[in-house]
Write a protein that holds these residues in place. Structure first.
Motif, PDB file in Angstrom:
ATOM      1  N   TRP A 434       0.817  -1.216   0.000  1.00  0.00           N
ATOM      2  CA  TRP A 434       0.000   0.000   0.000  1.00  0.00           C
ATOM      3  C   TRP A 434       0.851   1.266   0.000  1.00  0.00           C
ATOM      4  CZ3 TRP A 434      -5.087  -0.412  -0.866  1.00  0.00           C
ATOM      5  CH2 TRP A 434      -5.681  -1.661  -0.653  1.00  0.00           C
ATOM      6  N   ASN A 435       2.115   1.145   0.354  1.00  0.00           N
ATOM      7  CA  ASN A 435       3.046   2.271   0.313  1.00  0.00           C
ATOM      8  C   ASN A 435       2.533   3.471   1.120  1.00  0.00           C
ATOM      9  OD1 ASN A 435       5.450   3.494  -0.462  1.00  0.00           O
ATOM     10  ND2 ASN A 435       4.531   4.441  -2.283  1.00  0.00           N
ATOM     11  N   THR A 436       1.971   3.179   2.298  1.00  0.00           N
ATOM     12  CA  THR A 436       1.461   4.257   3.150  1.00  0.00           C
ATOM     13  C   THR A 436       2.404   4.588   4.292  1.00  0.00           C
ATOM     14  OG1 THR A 436       0.237   2.654   4.496  1.00  0.00           O
ATOM     15  CG2 THR A 436      -0.926   3.666   2.644  1.00  0.00           C
ATOM     16  N   GLY A 437       3.282   3.667   4.656  1.00  0.00           N
ATOM     17  CA  GLY A 437       4.194   3.887   5.761  1.00  0.00           C
ATOM     18  C   GLY A 437       3.577   3.618   7.117  1.00  0.00           C
ATOM     19  N   THR A 438       2.259   3.530   7.176  1.00  0.00           N
ATOM     20  CA  THR A 438       1.547   3.220   8.421  1.00  0.00           C
ATOM     21  C   THR A 438       0.530   2.129   8.129  1.00  0.00           C
ATOM     22  OG1 THR A 438       0.019   5.051   7.960  1.00  0.00           O
ATOM     23  CG2 THR A 438       1.866   5.508   9.442  1.00  0.00           C
ATOM     24  N   SER A 439      -0.247   1.762   9.142  1.00  0.00           N
ATOM     25  CA  SER A 439      -1.141   0.611   9.035  1.00  0.00           C
ATOM     26  C   SER A 439      -2.323   0.904   8.114  1.00  0.00           C
ATOM     27  CB  SER A 439      -1.661   0.228  10.427  1.00  0.00           C
ATOM     28  OG  SER A 439      -2.615  -0.800  10.323  1.00  0.00           O
ATOM     29  N   LYS A 440      -2.378   0.185   7.009  1.00  0.00           N
ATOM     30  CA  LYS A 440      -3.530   0.295   6.108  1.00  0.00           C
ATOM     31  C   LYS A 440      -4.747  -0.392   6.714  1.00  0.00           C
ATOM     32  CE  LYS A 440      -5.449   1.462   2.196  1.00  0.00           C
ATOM     33  NZ  LYS A 440      -5.593   2.881   1.806  1.00  0.00           N
ATOM     34  N   VAL A 441      -4.518  -1.445   7.470  1.00  0.00           N
ATOM     35  CA  VAL A 441      -5.640  -2.161   8.083  1.00  0.00           C
ATOM     36  C   VAL A 441      -6.365  -1.261   9.070  1.00  0.00           C
ATOM     37  CG1 VAL A 441      -6.302  -4.191   9.414  1.00  0.00           C
ATOM     38  CG2 VAL A 441      -4.429  -4.348   7.777  1.00  0.00           C
ATOM     39  N   GLY A 442      -5.610  -0.474   9.853  1.00  0.00           N
ATOM     40  CA  GLY A 442      -6.253   0.443  10.795  1.00  0.00           C
ATOM     41  C   GLY A 442      -7.159   1.425  10.093  1.00  0.00           C
ATOM     42  N   GLU A 443      -6.708   1.947   8.939  1.00  0.00           N
ATOM     43  CA  GLU A 443      -7.535   2.868   8.160  1.00  0.00           C
ATOM     44  C   GLU A 443      -8.824   2.197   7.698  1.00  0.00           C
ATOM     45  OE1 GLU A 443      -7.569   4.660   3.647  1.00  0.00           O
ATOM     46  OE2 GLU A 443      -5.654   4.117   4.557  1.00  0.00           O
ATOM     47  N   MET A 444      -8.704   0.971   7.167  1.00  0.00           N
ATOM     48  CA  MET A 444      -9.876   0.305   6.613  1.00  0.00           C
ATOM     49  C   MET A 444     -10.848  -0.140   7.703  1.00  0.00           C
ATOM     50  SD  MET A 444      -9.050   0.864   3.629  1.00  0.00           S
ATOM     51  CE  MET A 444     -10.597   0.259   2.967  1.00  0.00           C
ATOM     52  N   ILE A 445     -10.355  -0.441   8.889  1.00  0.00           N
ATOM     53  CA  ILE A 445     -11.270  -0.763   9.993  1.00  0.00           C
ATOM     54  C   ILE A 445     -12.101   0.451  10.354  1.00  0.00           C
ATOM     55  CG2 ILE A 445     -11.389  -1.410  12.430  1.00  0.00           C
ATOM     56  CD1 ILE A 445      -8.948  -3.159  11.997  1.00  0.00           C
ATOM     57  N   ALA A 446     -11.464   1.632  10.381  1.00  0.00           N
ATOM     58  CA  ALA A 446     -12.201   2.859  10.686  1.00  0.00           C
ATOM     59  C   ALA A 446     -13.283   3.110   9.633  1.00  0.00           C
ATOM     60  CB  ALA A 446     -11.232   4.033  10.754  1.00  0.00           C
ATOM     61  N   GLN A 504      -1.424  -2.777  15.737  1.00  0.00           N
ATOM     62  CA  GLN A 504      -0.498  -2.178  16.704  1.00  0.00           C
ATOM     63  C   GLN A 504      -0.436  -0.666  16.556  1.00  0.00           C
ATOM     64  OE1 GLN A 504       3.123  -4.327  15.942  1.00  0.00           O
ATOM     65  NE2 GLN A 504       2.480  -6.131  17.115  1.00  0.00           N
ATOM     66  N   GLY A 505      -0.539  -0.158  15.345  1.00  0.00           N
ATOM     67  CA  GLY A 505      -0.556   1.290  15.144  1.00  0.00           C
ATOM     68  C   GLY A 505      -1.962   1.838  15.217  1.00  0.00           C
ATOM     69  N   LYS A 506      -2.484   2.015  16.419  1.00  0.00           N
ATOM     70  CA  LYS A 506      -3.882   2.409  16.584  1.00  0.00           C
ATOM     71  C   LYS A 506      -4.116   3.884  16.287  1.00  0.00           C
ATOM     72  CE  LYS A 506      -5.277  -1.212  19.837  1.00  0.00           C
ATOM     73  NZ  LYS A 506      -4.220  -2.141  19.440  1.00  0.00           N
ATOM     74  N   ASP A 507      -3.048   4.677  16.167  1.00  0.00           N
ATOM     75  CA  ASP A 507      -3.223   6.087  15.871  1.00  0.00           C
ATOM     76  C   ASP A 507      -3.739   6.301  14.450  1.00  0.00           C
ATOM     77  OD1 ASP A 507      -0.921   5.048  14.874  1.00  0.00           O
ATOM     78  OD2 ASP A 507       0.391   6.692  15.502  1.00  0.00           O
TER      79      ASP A 507
END
Length: 806
Positions: A434-446, A504-507
């Motif tokens: 995804w080349n986002t540098g942070t958790s893509k899964v966290g974004e999609m859960i939101a 793990q990256g909940k932010d």
């Protein structure tokens, strides 16, 4: 012969009566007189003639008993009544000939069983004498027939010799009872190593020689089992069951039949496993083994095999079919195929098979490997990003049902599922696509939770909804039934929260959830305020109050609208300023708690601008040092419109309202026509924003404007008029603004902002620690920073190393 016993008693004279007479009275007790004298009369000694008659009686009785045995063994009726024979046995026993009578009976029975009548007929029916030829099953059938005949004959003999059995043999330690004698003799006749005519003594039978009737009986029983295993029509269920009962009665079941049966079964299992392992796949092999084990157990129960036989047979089958071929049963690719096909029955059968040998825990390794592979494929699929969470939840749902129905709720597999999910959700190599540098899964859960809170259960596929088993479990646990819509929505939120726990990256989740929550609150798009509050409570319980502090402030700001507007109206009434017929409602948002929004330029109608100026003056008079920044792109309003078919109230966005109001100025001139350029100049909106707004008004399902020329796209050369023929059954009509999908740039900006916030947070932690501690070693600083920020996720280590390195 009869005898009379007369005793002479002494007499005494009693002088106690009057009249001087004497009365004689017997003295019953005179101890000093000694023993009384007995006289036996009429005792005549026996004569030679009488003695000869007695001997003749006993000789005749023995002959009658011998003839009766001959008749019984021949299957005929006895010449003498059974009562007379019984009395004859009793007289012989009273005479003292019980021992001879017992030995004679033993010899007669043994001779009968070892002769042509029994053993000879058995060998003849087998068609091969003592050499082992002929049909073994025929020998077994003959033995059973002779045994049943012998048991009937033995019962008659027991009736006739009942007195001997009860009075002499019962207490004799050297001779067995008639029943035990008959069983032992038949057993020796059939299983003796000497074959025909053998048998002697009353000890245990010696080992059978191959080819004797006993050995052929055992072979025949194993053949019958083999017929049953192969589905051969020659199998005789009644014959096998009677044979097992006979062997158990003989006492040779455990010593002779069980070892032979287990040895042949072992060979059968080995051949079965070799053939099946080569020709069958995992699924077919599981089904075949399950069917085999079930049939073997049922056979042992049906035909009265000993429990020890069943246990040894089962253990041997488990060792050969399962343990020896555990590599096939636990093959990762084959297990993954079953799991991928959602073959619940086969997975349950596999688990049950492995549990029989106590190695079901080894299934955990291919179980976790499959979950990691399947989950990684979903998370790294950039073409179906919008479906990521739905697909993950469907995978989780399938796996939960596997654990519930196939693995008997084994906690080890539940733990393995969590470990596997935690691995692929946070693996940087997997999410690097995804080349986002942070958790893509966290974004999609939101975004998934936003969809759920906006649309409710109707946005979910049926595969994620609760089934009857879930509802039953919910009722047993005392919680609200999942059949209730609110309870089901709560359960679906919990499922989304289960995925959130792995992140793990909940932010990242926090940033996107805040954006979506703001949109739902400001535009009134929440399906349920109770669900919103419930979700906030869940997040607070999961992550703590610091995580939800800004979210709670957003709810407070939203709830303060009524109170603020009531105060504003009182202020307006006090100043005497006109309202211009516009009912203004303003939401005041705390800049620190809410997401930041870009300023979008738009020229508002004078009436609206006047009301905004009034509210700005009111707010500054109430709060000193505060500044309001108006976000018109988030506003919405109700516009009253007149059409030929009646008036309507239109629920529109602020941009849509600005465009519609322009048509009031040209209602009676220029034919009520406005061009794209005229609208653009009058509203001051950007081209793209105006095109999107006009498209929602003139090209969507609800068309209050008419575009010239007609079409689905808005061009700069188009003109627009009011659609006076507009009609709708509802008085209040909602016109949805065409929403722009989040651009890659906006999404990337959010992720970059999260990464920057992580950097700032880490730097702030370092500054706080250094101010409080003054001096400390490098390692102590690193450990303290990690300790203070560990709740935010493992990313803190990477950022800390980067900061300290620079």
């Amino acid at each position: 012969m009869s005898a009379i016993v007369q005793g002479k008693r002494p007499e005494v004279i009693d002088l106690t009566r009057g009249g001087g007479g004497m009365v004689k009275r017997p003295a019953f007790l005179q101890p000093h007189m000694g023993a009384r004298k007995l006289v036996i009369k009429n005792l005549r000694p026996s004569t030679p003639t009488q003695a000869a008659g007695v001997n003749e009686y006993y000789t005749r009785t023995r002959a009658e008993l011998d003839a009766a045995l001959t008749a019984i063994f021949a299957g005929r009726q006895t010449a003498q009544p059974m009562e007379r024979l019984y009395r004859g046995v009793e007289d012989l026993c009273r005479k003292g000939d019980a021992s001879d009578l017992a030995r004679t009976l033993n010899d007669r029975c043994e001779a009968h069983l070892a002769g042509d009548a029994v053993l000879g007929r058995i060998l003849a029916d087998g068609g091969g004498g003592g050499g082992g030829g002929g049909d073994n099953v025929a020998v077994l059938r003959s033995v059973l027939g002779q045994w049943k005949a012998w048991t009937g004959q033995l019962m008659t003999v027991r009736w006739m010799y009942s007195y001997l059995d009860r009075t002499f043999l019962l207490s004799n330690k050297n001779l067995p009872g008639i029943n035990d004698m008959g069983i032992s003799q038949f057993r020796r006749a059939v299983f003796s190593s000497r074959g025909k005519g053998g048998g002697g003594g009353g000890g245990e039978p010696t080992a059978a020689v191959v080819g004797t009737p006993g050995e052929r009986v055992l072979t025949a029983m194993c053949e019958l089992v083999d017929y049953d295993r192969r589905g051969d029509d020659r199998f005789d269920a009644g014959l096998l069951k009677d044979a097992v009962t006979m062997l158990r009665l003989f006492g040779v079941y455990g010593k002779k039949f069980e070892p032979k049966f287990l040895a042949e079964s072992h060979d059968y299992f080995v051949r079965f496993a070799e053939d099946r392992s080569v020709s069958d796949g995992l699924k077919d092999y599981i089904i075949a083994c399950e069917r085999l084990l079930r049939r073997e157990g049922n056979r042992c129960d049906t035909y009265n095999f000993d429990s020890t036989t069943k246990r040894q047979l089962r253990d041997d089958a488990h060792k050969i079919l399962i343990e020896r071929y555990s590599a096939k049963l636990l093959d990762g690719g084959s297990v993954a195929t079953l799991l991928g096909d959602n073959d619940l029955a086969s997975v349950k059968a596999l688990y049950d098979l492995l549990r029989l040998s106590g190695i079901q825990k080894r299934l955990k390794e291919p179980w976790e490997a499959y979950i990691r592979q399947a989950g990684a494929a979903i998370v790294s699929d950039t073409t179906r990003g919008d479906e990521m969470i739905i697909r993950l939840l469907e995978l989780r749902r399938i796996l939960d049902i596997m654990i519930r129905d196939a693995f008997n709720k084994d906690e080890d597999f539940t733990y393995g599922l969590r470990e596997a999910f935690g691995y692929f959700v946070n693996d940087r190599k997997i999410t690097a696509a995804w080349n986002t540098g942070t958790s893509k899964v966290g974004e999609m859960i939101a975004k998934y939770i936003d969809m759920l809170l906006r649309g409710g259960l109707k946005t979910l596929p049926k595969t994620l909804l609760s089934d009857n088993r879930d509802r039953a479990d919910a009722e047993k646990s005392g919680v609200a039934s999942t059949g209730d819509e609110d309870a089901e929505l709560d359960r679906q939120l919990d499922q989304g929260l289960e995925l959130f726990r792995f992140v793990q990256g909940k932010d990242v989740f926090e940033a996107f959830y805040k954006k979506d929550l703001a949109r739902r609150l400001l535009m009134g798009r929440s399906a349920s305020q109770d669900a919103e509050r419930n979700m906030l409570s869940k997040l607070k319980s999961e992550c703590g109050s610091s995580f939800t502090h800004n979210l709670e402030q957003m709810f407070k700001d939203h709830e303060m609208v009524k109170e603020e507007m009531s105060s504003y109206k009182e202020w307006m009434a006090g100043t005497g300023r006109p309202t211009s017929g516009i009912d203004l409602s303003v939401s005041i948002l705390s800049a620190a708690a809410w997401p930041s929004y870009a300023d979008v330029r738009v020229l508002l109608p004078e009436e609206v601008l006047e009301q905004i100026t009034h509210f700005d003056s009111y707010y500054k008079s109430k709060h000193t040092g505060r500044r309001l920044t108006w976000k018109h792109n988030l506003a919405h309003c109700v516009v009253r419109a007149r059409f030929d078919r009646g008036p309507k109230e239109l629920l529109v966005s602020s941009f849509q309202a600005v465009v519609l109001v322009l048509f009031n100025e040209v209602e009676n001139k220029d034919g009520g026509v406005l061009s794209f350029d005229q609208i653009l100049q009058a509203t001051g909106m950007a081209d793209a924003e105006l095109q999107r707004t006009l498209q929602s008004l003139a090209c969507a399902k609800v068309r209050v404007l008419t575009k010239h020329p007609k079409g689905r796209d808005v061009n700069k050369t188009d003109t627009f008029t009011v659609n006076r023929a507009f009609a709708d059954p509802k008085y209040r009509v909602k016109i949805n603004q065409i929403q722009l999908k989040e651009t890659k740039e906006e999404n990337k900006e959010t992720h970059e902002r999260v990464a920057a916030d992580r950097q700032f947070e880490t730097q702030a932690a370092i500054v706080r620690i250094m101010k409080s501690r003054k001096t400390m070693t490098h390692n102590q600083l690193v450990a303290e920073v990690i300790n203070q920020t560990k709740s935010r996720g493992p990313w803190i280590r990477r950022i800390l190393r980067r900061i300290l390195r620079s």
